[in-house]
Design an enzyme around this catalytic site. Structure first.
Site, PDB file in Angstrom:
ATOM      1  N   CYS A  47       0.822  -1.230   0.000  1.00 52.00           N
ATOM      2  CA  CYS A  47       0.000   0.000   0.000  1.00 52.00           C
ATOM      3  C   CYS A  47       0.846   1.265   0.000  1.00 52.00           C
ATOM      4  O   CYS A  47       0.423   2.298  -0.508  1.00 52.00           O
ATOM      5  CB  CYS A  47      -0.929   0.017   1.201  1.00 52.00           C
ATOM      6  SG  CYS A  47      -1.927  -1.451   1.302  1.00 52.00           S
TER       7      CYS A  47
ATOM      8  N   HIS B 153      -3.858   6.988   0.756  1.00 49.97           N
ATOM      9  CA  HIS B 153      -4.029   5.660   0.182  1.00 49.97           C
ATOM     10  C   HIS B 153      -5.463   5.223   0.479  1.00 49.97           C
ATOM     11  O   HIS B 153      -5.933   5.365   1.606  1.00 49.97           O
ATOM     12  CB  HIS B 153      -3.014   4.687   0.792  1.00 49.97           C
ATOM     13  CG  HIS B 153      -3.419   3.254   0.644  1.00 49.97           C
ATOM     14  ND1 HIS B 153      -3.739   2.704  -0.584  1.00 49.97           N
ATOM     15  CD2 HIS B 153      -3.590   2.259   1.555  1.00 49.97           C
ATOM     16  CE1 HIS B 153      -4.076   1.436  -0.409  1.00 49.97           C
ATOM     17  NE2 HIS B 153      -4.004   1.152   0.873  1.00 49.97           N
TER      18      HIS B 153
ATOM     19  N   ASN C 267      -9.955  -0.824  -2.751  1.00 52.38           N
ATOM     20  CA  ASN C 267      -8.559  -0.589  -2.376  1.00 52.38           C
ATOM     21  C   ASN C 267      -7.665  -1.198  -3.463  1.00 52.38           C
ATOM     22  O   ASN C 267      -7.623  -2.416  -3.620  1.00 52.38           O
ATOM     23  CB  ASN C 267      -8.316  -1.249  -1.008  1.00 52.38           C
ATOM     24  CG  ASN C 267      -6.887  -1.144  -0.523  1.00 52.38           C
ATOM     25  OD1 ASN C 267      -5.969  -0.865  -1.288  1.00 52.38           O
ATOM     26  ND2 ASN C 267      -6.697  -1.393   0.766  1.00 52.38           N
TER      27      ASN C 267
HETATM   28  O1  UT7 Z   1      -4.665  -1.221   2.425  1.00 49.89           O
HETATM   29  C1  UT7 Z   1      -3.896  -1.884   3.381  1.00 49.89           C
HETATM   30  C2  UT7 Z   1      -4.287  -1.568   4.725  1.00 49.89           C
HETATM   31  N1  UT7 Z   1      -5.571  -2.158   5.022  1.00 49.89           N
HETATM   32  C3  UT7 Z   1      -6.374  -1.536   5.818  1.00 49.89           C
HETATM   33  O2  UT7 Z   1      -6.077  -0.457   6.265  1.00 49.89           O
HETATM   34  C4  UT7 Z   1      -7.642  -2.246   6.240  1.00 49.89           C
HETATM   35  C5  UT7 Z   1      -7.878  -2.006   7.692  1.00 49.89           C
HETATM   36  N2  UT7 Z   1      -8.987  -2.781   8.243  1.00 49.89           N
HETATM   37  C6  UT7 Z   1     -10.259  -2.572   7.893  1.00 49.89           C
HETATM   38  O3  UT7 Z   1     -10.522  -1.766   7.039  1.00 49.89           O
HETATM   39  C7  UT7 Z   1     -11.340  -3.310   8.637  1.00 49.89           C
HETATM   40  O4  UT7 Z   1     -10.757  -4.040   9.701  1.00 49.89           O
HETATM   41  C8  UT7 Z   1     -12.161  -4.301   7.731  1.00 49.89           C
HETATM   42  C9  UT7 Z   1     -13.053  -3.493   6.817  1.00 49.89           C
HETATM   43  C10 UT7 Z   1     -11.222  -5.142   6.938  1.00 49.89           C
HETATM   44  C11 UT7 Z   1     -13.017  -5.216   8.583  1.00 49.89           C
HETATM   45  O5  UT7 Z   1     -13.846  -4.445   9.444  1.00 49.89           O
HETATM   46  P1  UT7 Z   1     -13.969  -4.844  10.977  1.00 49.89           P
HETATM   47  O6  UT7 Z   1     -14.939  -3.935  11.583  1.00 49.89           O
HETATM   48  O7  UT7 Z   1     -12.580  -4.879  11.558  1.00 49.89           O
HETATM   49  O8  UT7 Z   1     -14.613  -6.301  10.885  1.00 49.89           O
HETATM   50  P2  UT7 Z   1     -14.159  -7.653  11.588  1.00 49.89           P
HETATM   51  O9  UT7 Z   1     -13.082  -8.296  10.807  1.00 49.89           O
HETATM   52  O10 UT7 Z   1     -13.908  -7.403  13.043  1.00 49.89           O
HETATM   53  O11 UT7 Z   1     -15.462  -8.524  11.447  1.00 49.89           O
HETATM   54  C12 UT7 Z   1     -16.686  -8.140  12.101  1.00 49.89           C
HETATM   55  C13 UT7 Z   1     -17.753  -9.148  11.723  1.00 49.89           C
HETATM   56  C14 UT7 Z   1     -17.319 -10.586  11.921  1.00 49.89           C
HETATM   57  O12 UT7 Z   1     -18.463 -11.328  12.318  1.00 49.89           O
HETATM   58  P3  UT7 Z   1     -18.702 -11.667  13.882  1.00 49.89           P
HETATM   59  O13 UT7 Z   1     -17.493 -12.463  14.302  1.00 49.89           O
HETATM   60  O14 UT7 Z   1     -18.809 -10.375  14.597  1.00 49.89           O
HETATM   61  O15 UT7 Z   1     -19.969 -12.455  13.862  1.00 49.89           O
HETATM   62  C15 UT7 Z   1     -16.928 -11.027  10.530  1.00 49.89           C
HETATM   63  O16 UT7 Z   1     -17.035 -12.414  10.344  1.00 49.89           O
HETATM   64  O17 UT7 Z   1     -18.088  -9.010  10.347  1.00 49.89           O
HETATM   65  C16 UT7 Z   1     -17.937 -10.299   9.688  1.00 49.89           C
HETATM   66  N3  UT7 Z   1     -17.486 -10.075   8.328  1.00 49.89           N
HETATM   67  C17 UT7 Z   1     -18.314  -9.847   7.294  1.00 49.89           C
HETATM   68  N4  UT7 Z   1     -19.650  -9.803   7.210  1.00 49.89           N
HETATM   69  C18 UT7 Z   1     -20.185  -9.531   6.008  1.00 49.89           C
HETATM   70  C19 UT7 Z   1     -16.192 -10.007   7.878  1.00 49.89           C
HETATM   71  N5  UT7 Z   1     -16.201  -9.735   6.556  1.00 49.89           N
HETATM   72  C20 UT7 Z   1     -17.488  -9.644   6.182  1.00 49.89           C
HETATM   73  C21 UT7 Z   1     -18.109  -9.385   4.946  1.00 49.89           C
HETATM   74  N6  UT7 Z   1     -19.462  -9.331   4.899  1.00 49.89           N
HETATM   75  N7  UT7 Z   1     -17.408  -9.149   3.815  1.00 49.89           N
END
Ligand code: UT7
Length: 333
Positions: free
Chosen positions: A115, A260, A290
């Protein structure tokens, strides 16, 4: 000492639009979750069966940048290509650009900083120009993510975020002391390498290991999203402040901040922290997702095309990602 200025920009994204709704047919996800957490509405994914790649998209963006810079392709002295999705394990995409654009046998360098790759590449180009070694450097950021994603329920936390696309710019030698790249700032913290990674294929996870284990997911991206998010907001802020302080500037001096495009929520956090108005920040993650090393240069190219980056403006670029690496560039346009 010479200075460097951006003399031309171009970008290329595949035609194929994949909406959140489209993804919900491929995995257990939905538009509401994706938009709420990331701001993404749609992304471009190379059509299955197409022969488009990171190098070919990079070449298309480069042709536009060369035309916009008003130079001949043979005036380019050096190529720098930033990508995490190269066409081949080796050699890198830079040499493919030399061939695809039929350039003289100039040097070509690949940058593997994910990134932050584009800001790293720009920084390297800036140093080569300043020392007088080169006059015109072609800097490309390009990613073909969709070919390497786990498009299933298992991979949904990562796969919905990433898009394909490419951007390019020409960095040109100048003697203008005012309008130039003022400074660049590069950082890394390798202890977090495994928080956002593709481990295989690599020499440590080579072909027999992968083939003998059908459940091996080391070749799909893994991301500890929450950990990455928390680090991103801190490092973005730090590296922007570092750049501003180096030049005796404050956030109020920023005319255009181009982060980014990792996640709209990260960009909004940084915007709020620095008290920037909407017209001081450029985001296009809503339509492209992204695109890693391509995201900043695609956004810069679009902002420039739309007349949102003008002579004398203070433009700030900042990135954070896998490595971890983070970086900023402070530019007087
Ligand atoms: O470019 C390089 C750098 N990258 C970044 O900066 C990305 C940084 N991170 C993020 O943007 C966020 O962490 C994400 C968007 C990737 C994820 O968001 P989050 O709020 O951290 O979600 P999470 O991984 O904690 O997941 C929350 C819930 C989980 O379900 P439970 O365990 O609460 O029941 C996941 O299984 O959301 C679920 N989940 C989804 N649900 C629907 C994970 N992915 C999805 C999905 N659709 N695509």
């Amino acid at each position: 000492m010479y200075t460097s200025r951006i003399s031309g920009l171009g970008h290329f994204v595949p035609e194929n639009i994949v909406t959140n709704e489209d993804l919900s047919k491929l995995m257990d996800t939905n538009d509401e979750w994706i938009q709420e957490r990331t701001g993404i509405k749609e992304r471009r994914w190379i059509e299955k069966g197409s022969d488009e790649t990171s190098a070919s998209m990079g070449a298309k963006a480069a042709k536009i940048a060369i035309a916009k810079a008003g130079i001949d392709k043979d005036d380019i002295d050096f190529i720098i290509f930033a990508t995490l999705s190269p066409d081949m394990y080796f050699p890198g995409c830079g040499v493919q650009i030399q061939d695809m654009l039929d350039l003289p046998t100039i040097g070509a360098l690949d940058v593997r900083n994910q990134c932050s790759g584009f800001v790293y590449a720009l920084s390297v180009a800036d140093q080569f120009i300043k020392t007088g070694m080169y006059k015109n450097i072609l800097v490309i950021g390009s990613e073909f993510h969709s070919g390497g994603l786990d498009i299933s329920d298992r991979g949904r936390g990562v796969s919905v975020i990433f898009g394909d696309g490419a951007g390019a710019l020409i960095l040109t030698r100048s003697d203008d002391e005012k309008r130039r790249i003022l400074s660049t700032h590069l950082h890394s913290e390798g202890k977090h390498a495994k928080e956002l990674t593709v481990e295989g294929p690599s020499i440590a996870h080579w072909v027999p290991e992968i083939l003998n284990n059908p459940d091996d997911i080391s070749y799909y991206p893994y991301m500890n999203g929450t950990f990455v998010f928390k680090n991103a907001v801190v490092r973005f802020s730090e590296v922007i402040m570092e750049g501003l302080l180096t030049n005796g500037l404050t956030p109020a001096d920023i005319n255009m901040f181009i982060p980014h495009q990792a996640n709209l929520r990260i960009s909004q956090f940084v915007q709020k922290k620095f008290k920037l108005r909407d017209d001081q920040v450029y985001n296009n993650i809503q339509k492209y997702g992204n695109t890693t090393a391509a995201s900043i240069v695609i956004a810069l190219s679009e902002a420039w095309e739309e007349g949102k980056v003008n002579k004398g403006d203070l433009v700030v670029l900042a990135a954070f990602g896998s490595g971890f690496t983070w970086a900023s560039a402070i530019i007087r346009w």
